[in-house]
Design an enzyme around this catalytic site. Sequence first.
Site, PDB file in Angstrom:
ATOM      1  N   ASP A  49       0.677  -0.804   0.078  1.00 51.22           N
ATOM      2  CA  ASP A  49       0.080   0.186   0.037  1.00 51.22           C
ATOM      3  C   ASP A  49       1.047   0.941   0.087  1.00 51.22           C
ATOM      4  OD1 ASP A  49      -2.839   1.197  -0.020  1.00 51.22           O
ATOM      5  OD2 ASP A  49      -3.668  -0.069   1.863  1.00 51.22           O
ATOM      6  N   GLY A 104      -3.897   4.466  -8.304  1.00 52.28           N
ATOM      7  CA  GLY A 104      -3.622   5.632 -10.050  1.00 52.28           C
ATOM      8  C   GLY A 104      -3.182   6.588  -9.752  1.00 52.28           C
ATOM      9  N   ASP A 139      -9.952   3.338  -3.557  1.00 53.17           N
ATOM     10  CA  ASP A 139     -11.056   2.084  -3.160  1.00 53.17           C
ATOM     11  C   ASP A 139     -12.421   2.114  -3.463  1.00 53.17           C
ATOM     12  OD1 ASP A 139      -8.694   1.437  -1.154  1.00 53.17           O
ATOM     13  OD2 ASP A 139      -9.558   1.476   0.212  1.00 53.17           O
TER      14      ASP A 139
HETATM   15  C1  GLA Z   1      -6.116   0.876   1.374  1.00 53.86           C
HETATM   16  C2  GLA Z   1      -5.646   0.444   0.522  1.00 53.86           C
HETATM   17  C3  GLA Z   1      -7.490  -0.980   1.407  1.00 53.86           C
HETATM   18  C4  GLA Z   1      -6.747  -1.827   1.858  1.00 53.86           C
HETATM   19  C5  GLA Z   1      -6.694  -0.386   3.197  1.00 53.86           C
HETATM   20  C6  GLA Z   1      -6.079  -1.313   4.826  1.00 53.86           C
HETATM   21  O1  GLA Z   1      -6.880   2.185   1.806  1.00 53.86           O
HETATM   22  O2  GLA Z   1      -6.702   0.929  -0.996  1.00 53.86           O
HETATM   23  O3  GLA Z   1      -7.340  -2.103  -0.497  1.00 53.86           O
HETATM   24  O4  GLA Z   1      -5.113  -2.552   2.052  1.00 53.86           O
HETATM   25  O5  GLA Z   1      -5.533   0.596   2.274  1.00 53.86           O
HETATM   26  O6  GLA Z   1      -5.880   0.360   5.428  1.00 53.86           O
END
Ligand code: GLA
Length: 642
Positions: free
Chosen positions: A194, A261, A281
């Site tokens: 991430d 992105g 997300d």
């Molecule tokens: C980000 C990612 C998610 C998830 C969360 C976990 O928002 O984009 O897919 O992994 O972190 O905190």
Amino acid sequence: MQEQNNPGWRPLLALFPLWLIAPAVHAASDALAPTAHWSAYTAGRASTPPMGWSSWNAFGTDIDEAKILGSAQRIVDTGLAAKGYRYINIDDGWALRRRIPDGHLEIRPDRFPSSVTGGASSFRPFTDKLHAMGLKAGIYSDLGRNTCSQAYSGSDADLPKGSVLEREVGLYGRIDQDIALFFADWGFDFIKVDGCGLRAYGAASPKVRSGQYRALQPVLDLESVSRSDIPAVQAEFSEINAALRRNKPDGDFLLSLCVWGAADVRAWGKNYGNLSRTSDDITPSWTRMLSNFDSAARRELYGHPGSWNDPDMLYIGKGDFDAEHLVEARSHFSLWAMLNAPLMIGADLRTMPQPLMDIVGNADIIAVNQDAAGNQATLAYDADDLQILVKPLASGQKAVAIVNRGIAPIEVDLTAEHLKFSKDAPVTLTDLWTKADAAFTNETRLRVAPRETRIFRASGTRALAQGIYLSEQTGSVNPAVDGVVRPQADPTIFRSSAGWTGTKGAGERPMYAGWGGARADSTPYGQVMRIAGTPYAAGIGILANSRLEVRNQGYGRLNARVGVDDSAHNRVHDVTFMIYGDGKLLAKSKPLRWGQPAQALNADVAGFKVVELVARSAAKTNEQLPVNWGDAALLSPSGPGK
Ligand code: GLA
């Protein structure tokens, strides 16, 4: 240079040996020189899009061993594992602390009792269990010192504990140590990395000001590609790549990039990992699903075997995709299959209702996603409320999906032309939900209900009898250099009101760079390709000063009609088009400028594995000079389809 805007990043750059960023340096010298190589990522195990389950959409950080193993057991017991769902991925929420001073990561013992081994905290018993079930195991970390939940969670309950340093559970400055721990010691097969640690911990952020977290100058800005430090993010992924090679020499790993992105990753993520998130997300909302879909749908040339676009995990099981919304749930699944998205189930499988299990278990649609040719669908018809997607399959058949994004039923004319099939020969359709067969010649009328996606496998006679258009094999065409020199946000991506901030503020702005990227059957800006008034329904549209890599699977010739697109504003500069075979110049056009008719460019490519298409112009930094490889096709006699 971007890093001048981010002086706080320099200390990190100093950590990276120059060879790690050397490809970028070389690229700047003459990125258009042929390399005779396929440059998109092929390390790891992602020849087809990965399938499995992830804890995040089902449980957030409230995870434990019973929940995860419970879903894993259902994957095996229901036959989903046999259908390809193999990766069981732990997302954010597993870490307790980093032990100081040796830096060993500790797992939450109350949530993962098997990690308490008597010695150091270890996931090995957990991954052993998954492996014994015939499954693969995935873990989560962050590019920064801290994770996304540490930045955004409203509660401390599931977050790492201890001092500031102990709570630094991310990869920053620890890449080799942590990758060795995850893969060599703990036995994981997959890692999602991430980016919140490089985004949310600026000196002025409330988390840092609270004294709980060290500041790290943000280099990722989701809302602004020009405020992101792209080389810095790439450098860290390069180091992760090297650590994976060292610690998993058998190559049995998957690397999932999660920078949503941002930082123009839609253009370069394919060079650094097996999966690359194209947007923020997903939420269990129809319109949010559309935003995520859009973020990948026009990037058909940027996903290939080994390097897939990732519009995020499935949300089937909740909200607009729960058992009361089977139409929407089927659409979500069909669209992800057409995009070659990873199929990561995000629901608690212990309680998932059977009709939803049947959706994710639809073997015909899984086969579309897992097709060996690895061609992401292209948009054969594109309106705001209705789209027709076509995905050529290895068998020569095509999958076609028709999605009604809106609120009224639509009568749709599906034509043989959409499918690049002959309009004089019969086309047969098998509905992949109902299994009903139908046949038509030239065109057929179909009714598509609001939010419905009708998806078929189609057989017909190829319109191009002697070969295959490049736009029918997106999985084998890689825009190694797409000519975009100043990344710009794509204004065509649906901006949902169901984003993270809801309707507070003025709404999401266009933020996902990618506007102007290479396209199949379209100019980079979404227009019909045209050279001196002649339209081209098939071909590759790209900007000048670009280099496309094409894998040649046994064809003999490459033919195209090349020229500057009529939409170009630049009427001054010439563009020269060249075809190379394994680095050798095979054909070269005369210099062509706006308004000049297309030139036929044909090359004998028999025996060459990587064919490169270069469009070179003196308009060095002009990102507004769209050019066309009109009707570009690989042709027999020496190959498949003869
Ligand atoms: C980000 C990612 C998610 C998830 C969360 C976990 O928002 O984009 O897919 O992994 O972190 O905190």
